[in-house]
Write a protein that holds these residues in place. Structure first.
Motif, PDB file in Angstrom:
ATOM      1  N   UNK A 140      -7.004  -0.128  -5.960  1.00  0.00           N
ATOM      2  CA  UNK A 140      -6.352   0.322  -4.742  1.00  0.00           C
ATOM      3  C   UNK A 140      -5.263  -0.659  -4.314  1.00  0.00           C
ATOM      4  N   UNK A 141      -5.519  -1.944  -4.531  1.00  0.00           N
ATOM      5  CA  UNK A 141      -4.494  -2.919  -4.164  1.00  0.00           C
ATOM      6  C   UNK A 141      -3.201  -2.667  -4.932  1.00  0.00           C
ATOM      7  N   UNK A 142      -3.336  -2.380  -6.242  1.00  0.00           N
ATOM      8  CA  UNK A 142      -2.141  -2.067  -7.033  1.00  0.00           C
ATOM      9  C   UNK A 142      -1.507  -0.774  -6.547  1.00  0.00           C
ATOM     10  N   UNK A 143      -2.349   0.196  -6.221  1.00  0.00           N
ATOM     11  CA  UNK A 143      -1.827   1.477  -5.737  1.00  0.00           C
ATOM     12  C   UNK A 143      -1.049   1.291  -4.431  1.00  0.00           C
ATOM     13  N   UNK A 144      -1.613   0.563  -3.482  1.00  0.00           N
ATOM     14  CA  UNK A 144      -0.929   0.358  -2.200  1.00  0.00           C
ATOM     15  C   UNK A 144       0.356  -0.450  -2.384  1.00  0.00           C
ATOM     16  N   UNK A 145       0.349  -1.333  -3.362  1.00  0.00           N
ATOM     17  CA  UNK A 145       1.565  -2.097  -3.646  1.00  0.00           C
ATOM     18  C   UNK A 145       2.680  -1.176  -4.126  1.00  0.00           C
ATOM     19  N   UNK A 146       2.318  -0.195  -4.978  1.00  0.00           N
ATOM     20  CA  UNK A 146       3.321   0.765  -5.464  1.00  0.00           C
ATOM     21  C   UNK A 146       3.792   1.698  -4.342  1.00  0.00           C
ATOM     22  N   UNK A 147       2.856   2.129  -3.479  1.00  0.00           N
ATOM     23  CA  UNK A 147       3.248   2.977  -2.349  1.00  0.00           C
ATOM     24  C   UNK A 147       4.197   2.226  -1.429  1.00  0.00           C
ATOM     25  N   UNK A 148       3.892   0.954  -1.186  1.00  0.00           N
ATOM     26  CA  UNK A 148       4.763   0.155  -0.326  1.00  0.00           C
ATOM     27  C   UNK A 148       6.153   0.018  -0.945  1.00  0.00           C
TER      28      UNK A 148
END
Length: 848
Positions: A140-148
């Protein structure tokens, strides 16, 4: 080994800077086709790296395989299934898969390869939906980084793409908690998108809707998880709530909102306004007791900053949404917030304060009955304090209550509008309360009314007199608003003696407007069956059945109430009739008052007293000791005729009805100016020869007592003229001003000298010494005296008490009377003998 060239060796700088345009249709992104040269170079690069593919980690190979050679072909589904199976089989690799996807996405964004960006986000969404393992947090951390990264882009389509992925993520229920995840960036970025000012209207609408959906996703993700970031903190609420209100506020003026979502058009359902309203309702519906304040405060600040209190339309709409969305038991917290905000804006413009008060009125109506908690009197105390401040502002022209100091221009008509709004709010708020709380509120308001006969602070001088008069009028108006919705079955408990005394004391003021308010308040209390409007006009109708009155038998509680307070009511009605400043409205109120008492609270005794009272009022006009005007005298004659005409038809005694009818007919012929049809009109027809009227146009007490006495009414009481019992309060009824009343009430001050003070001190010391000596003797006696002496002393006191009780019982309790005479009892009192009936001797006339 092959050496790889730099990634950008085949890229055209101009194409990178421009990038292909994107369009999102039906949830799928279609990116502009790359140039033929760029595709061939990309294929060549893949072939060069092919010999080293077996050396790369498997998760990287699986990730690379989901990307087609042509981004227009979309995600390679078969390879995506392999990647998903691998992630489920080896969950420890999920964080590396996310990190590698994030690396590729960031590279593709920087190179404007938006087709691959869309494919990467689609792959991430599918992995999120499929994987719920212990390692999901790192992924999820990687996912939120991409969304950001997507949200930071200036491209609207990338922002929308990132928001959609975040919304999907927000709907996933995670199995494991996250202690370190932060959503501060997303709250700030989504709030910024809600305020988008893009030149293209369609794009601006899409960005704003994406921002609202993103905020909704943040709320859903964090609001129910105590381990997540606290979304109710002021730092978050100060961004979320104004963003939603901004979109609620910017609704197309030309379009009128549908009354319900079912009737709304599809276009309106998809508008930022409707979406923001749904999000705000969801946010408030999830608010717990301790979070209401943080959610409401940004609303108040937003309305202040954008000057939205004055039209009050948007403010009222906002608080309707709030009151209907929060849990009912939290309604009083919203009202407390509004009251505090009203106090904070006590020196703002009258239009702003009026807007806050009207919103408070709407919120009070919506609040469920009894849910206002222990703050009922606090609400009314705040409103009455604002009412008093408004009166001071209007009189002094300054917000500092000192004339000539204010820098703002206070408009009197705006202050009057604010005062009316406060009074309306008091009435609407009181209408939601149960009966016992309404009674407490009325007592509370009445205690605030400044009266000369009470301990209430009264200001002297012309300015103080004006302030006190306006305060009295406004408070009585407020009391009238509360009394209109007040319904009670027991007048005795609903109107305490202290309250009724203060209310009737106001009726003796010389100010005609104050007297009228008091009469209207009393009428509201007494009228429990809606008969008030049927007596709105004074007339001598021949058939009372046309009024269709609702009449019920007087209850025992009402009988007790009239026995306790009846004479007090009659006295005040009598004194009000003697006031020279009475106008038509006063006489109409008096007529309604008399008729409603006759219908709601009357038994035979009350009817007799009311008839005596009306005949006494006729005598006021006939003798004219108070030098009343011709209009006042004619009005009193007409008032008596109208009342006696109706009461004669109510008690249905034929001889009484005949006498009243004869007098009215005589007046129609000889003196029509003594009837209501000629007096209570726009241009009354009066006569100056009222002192030369014949006896045939008057109602005579002797005749009425004779005809009613023959029908079982108390003729002795009917033949006794009504004389009010004047009190000190009544003697002050002819006061010209409050200042004169104060001077009348103030006793002459005793001259205080040194000798007076010395004597008071010495006397008090001597009294204390005597009391102390008496107590010492009593204590010493019980400590040293023998027990027999103490017992004899107490026994003597008990014997004396018993003898006194026997005498009282002998006087008050007697056996039934007997015709055989009396005998003397032990204490010298005549005592009746009871003889059996069969031994009694009856006169001959009684035996048949």
């Amino acid at each position: 080994m092959f050496s790889l060239p730099p990634p950008s060796w085949s890229e055209d700088p101009q194409k990178i800077s421009r990038g292909p345009e994107t369009q999102i249709q039906g949830g799928r992104a279609h990116w502009g086709a790359a140039s033929l040269g760029e595709r061939s170079k990309s294929v060549a690069l893949r072939r060069v790296c092919g010999c080293c593919g077996a050396l790369r980690p498997r998760y990287k190979r699986l990730v690379d395989n989901i990307f087609p050679e042509d981004p227009e072909d979309g995600l390679v589904k078969t390879n995506m299934e392999k990647l998903t199976f691998y992630a489920l089989s080896a969950p420890e690799k999920l964080d590396r898969i996310g990190a590698y996807l994030s690396e590729r996405l960031i590279r593709d964004v920087s190179r404007h390869r938006y087709g691959y960006v869309c494919i990467a986000m689609e792959a991430l969404d599918q992995l999120l939906m499929a994987c719920h393992c212990q390692s999901i947090n790192l992924f999820v951390e990687s996912f939120l980084k991409m969304v950001a990264k997507l949200l930071e882009s200036e491209k609207p389509n990338l922002q929308i793409l990132g928001t959609n992925s975040f919304v999907k993520f927000a709907n996933i229920e995670e199995d494991t908690p996250s202690y370190h995840r932060s959503y501060d960036f997303f709250v700030s970025r989504f709030s910024e998108m809600c305020h988008s000012s893009h030149d293209d209207l369609e794009i601006r609408t899409k960005i704003r809707m994406s921002g609202i959906k993103g905020l909704q996703g943040v709320v859903r993700k964090t609001v129910n998880d105590e381990l997540q970031a606290n979304i109710w903190d002021p730092q978050h609420m100060d961004k979320i709530v104004p963003s939603l209100l901004f979109n609620l506020q910017h609704v197309e003026e030309a379009e009128s909102r549908s009354p319900s979502p079912l009737q709304a058009t599809e276009k309106e359902k998809e508008s930022p306004t409707e979406l923001a309203e749904r999000c705000l309702r969801e946010l408030l519906g999830r608010a717990a007791y301790g979070n209401i304040k943080n959610a409401i405060k940004p609303v108040l600040i937003h309305l202040d900053n954008h000057s939205l209190w004055e039209p009050k339309i948007f403010a009222t709409r906002c608080f309707r949404i709030i009151m209907y969305s929060i849990q009912p038991q939290h309604s009083h917290l919203v009202i407390q917030q509004l009251l505090g905000h009203l106090d904070a804006n006590s020196k703002s413009a009258a239009t702003v304060r009026a807007g806050i008060v009207e919103v408070l009125s709407e919120a009070a109506v919506i609040a469920a009955s009894g849910s206002v908690g222990p703050t009922v009197l606090e609400v009314f105390n705040t409103l009455l304090r604002q009412l008093r401040l408004s009166i001071d502002y209007a009189l002094t022209g300054s917000y500092d209550c000192t004339a000539g100091v204010s820098t703002k221009i206070i408009k009197e008509h705006e202050e009057r509008m604010f005062q009316e709004a406060v009074i309306k709010t008091i009435g609407s708020f009181a209408s939601t309360l149960p009966t016992y709380q309404q009674s407490e509120v009325m007592v509370f308001i009445m205690n605030k009314v400044p009266l000369p006969s009470s301990q209430q602070s009264i200001e002297a001088g012309k300015a103080g007199e004006n302030r006190n008069r306006l305060t009295q009028i406004m408070l009585l108006k407020s009391l009238l608003q509360v009394s209109v919705g007040f319904q009670c079955s027991n007048m005795l408990t609903a109107l305490p003696s202290a309250f009724l005394d203060r209310l009737l004391s106001s009726a003796l003021m010389e100010d005609a407007e104050i007297r009228l308010f008091v009469l209207e308040i009393l009428i509201s209390f007494i009228d429990r069956h809606g008969n008030r409007q049927k007596f709105a006009t004074i007339s001598t109708i021949s058939d009372i059945s046309v009024l269709k009155l609702k009449v019920e038998k007087c209850s025992r509680q009402d009988t007790v109430f009239m026995k306790k307070h009846g004479q007090q009511l009659y006295r005040h009605i009598y004194l009000i009739c003697k006031e020279e400043s009475n106008v038509q409205a006063h006489y109409e109120a008096l007529y309604s008052m008399l008729m409603l008492v006759s219908i709601e609270l009357a038994n035979e005794e009350v009817v007799v007293d009311l008839i005596r009272l009306v005949l006494a009022v006729q005598e006021i006009a006939q003798i004219n000791e108070d030098n009343l005007t011709a209009y006042n005298r004619c009005a009193l004659f007409a008032l008596g005729a109208a009342y006696l005409n109706l009461i004669s038809q109510l008690i249905t005694v034929p001889t009484f009805c005949q006498h009243i009818h004869e007098v009215i007919q005589m007046r129609q012929k000889e003196a029509p100016y003594l009837l209501p049809e000629d007096v209570f009109v726009e241009r009354p027809r009066l006569s100056k020869s009222l002192d030369r009227l014949g006896p045939e146009v008057f109602f005579w007490q002797s005749k009425i007592s004779e005809v009613l006495g023959g029908s079982g009414y108390n003729s002795d009481r009917l033949s006794t003229p009504y004389v009010p019992q004047l009190t000190d309060e009544d003697r002050l009824s002819k006061r010209k001003s409050i200042g004169e009343t104060i001077s009348l009430q103030r006793a002459p001050a005793e001259e205080i000298t040194y000798e007076t003070l010395k004597k008071a001190i010495v006397d008090s010391v001597a009294v204390e010494e005597q009391e102390r000596e008496r107590r010492r003797q009593v204590v010493e006696k019980f400590q040293k005296a023998p027990f027999e002496e103490i017992a004899a002393h107490c026994g003597a006191r008990a014997t004396l008490l018993q003898s006194k009780l026997n005498q009282i019982f002998e006087i008050t309790i007697r056996p039934p009377p007997s015709p055989s005479g009396t005998i003397t009892a032990a204490y010298g009192q005549p005592q009746n003998h009871s003889i059996p009936v069969y031994e009694m001797k009856f006169p001959d006339l009684c035996v048949y």
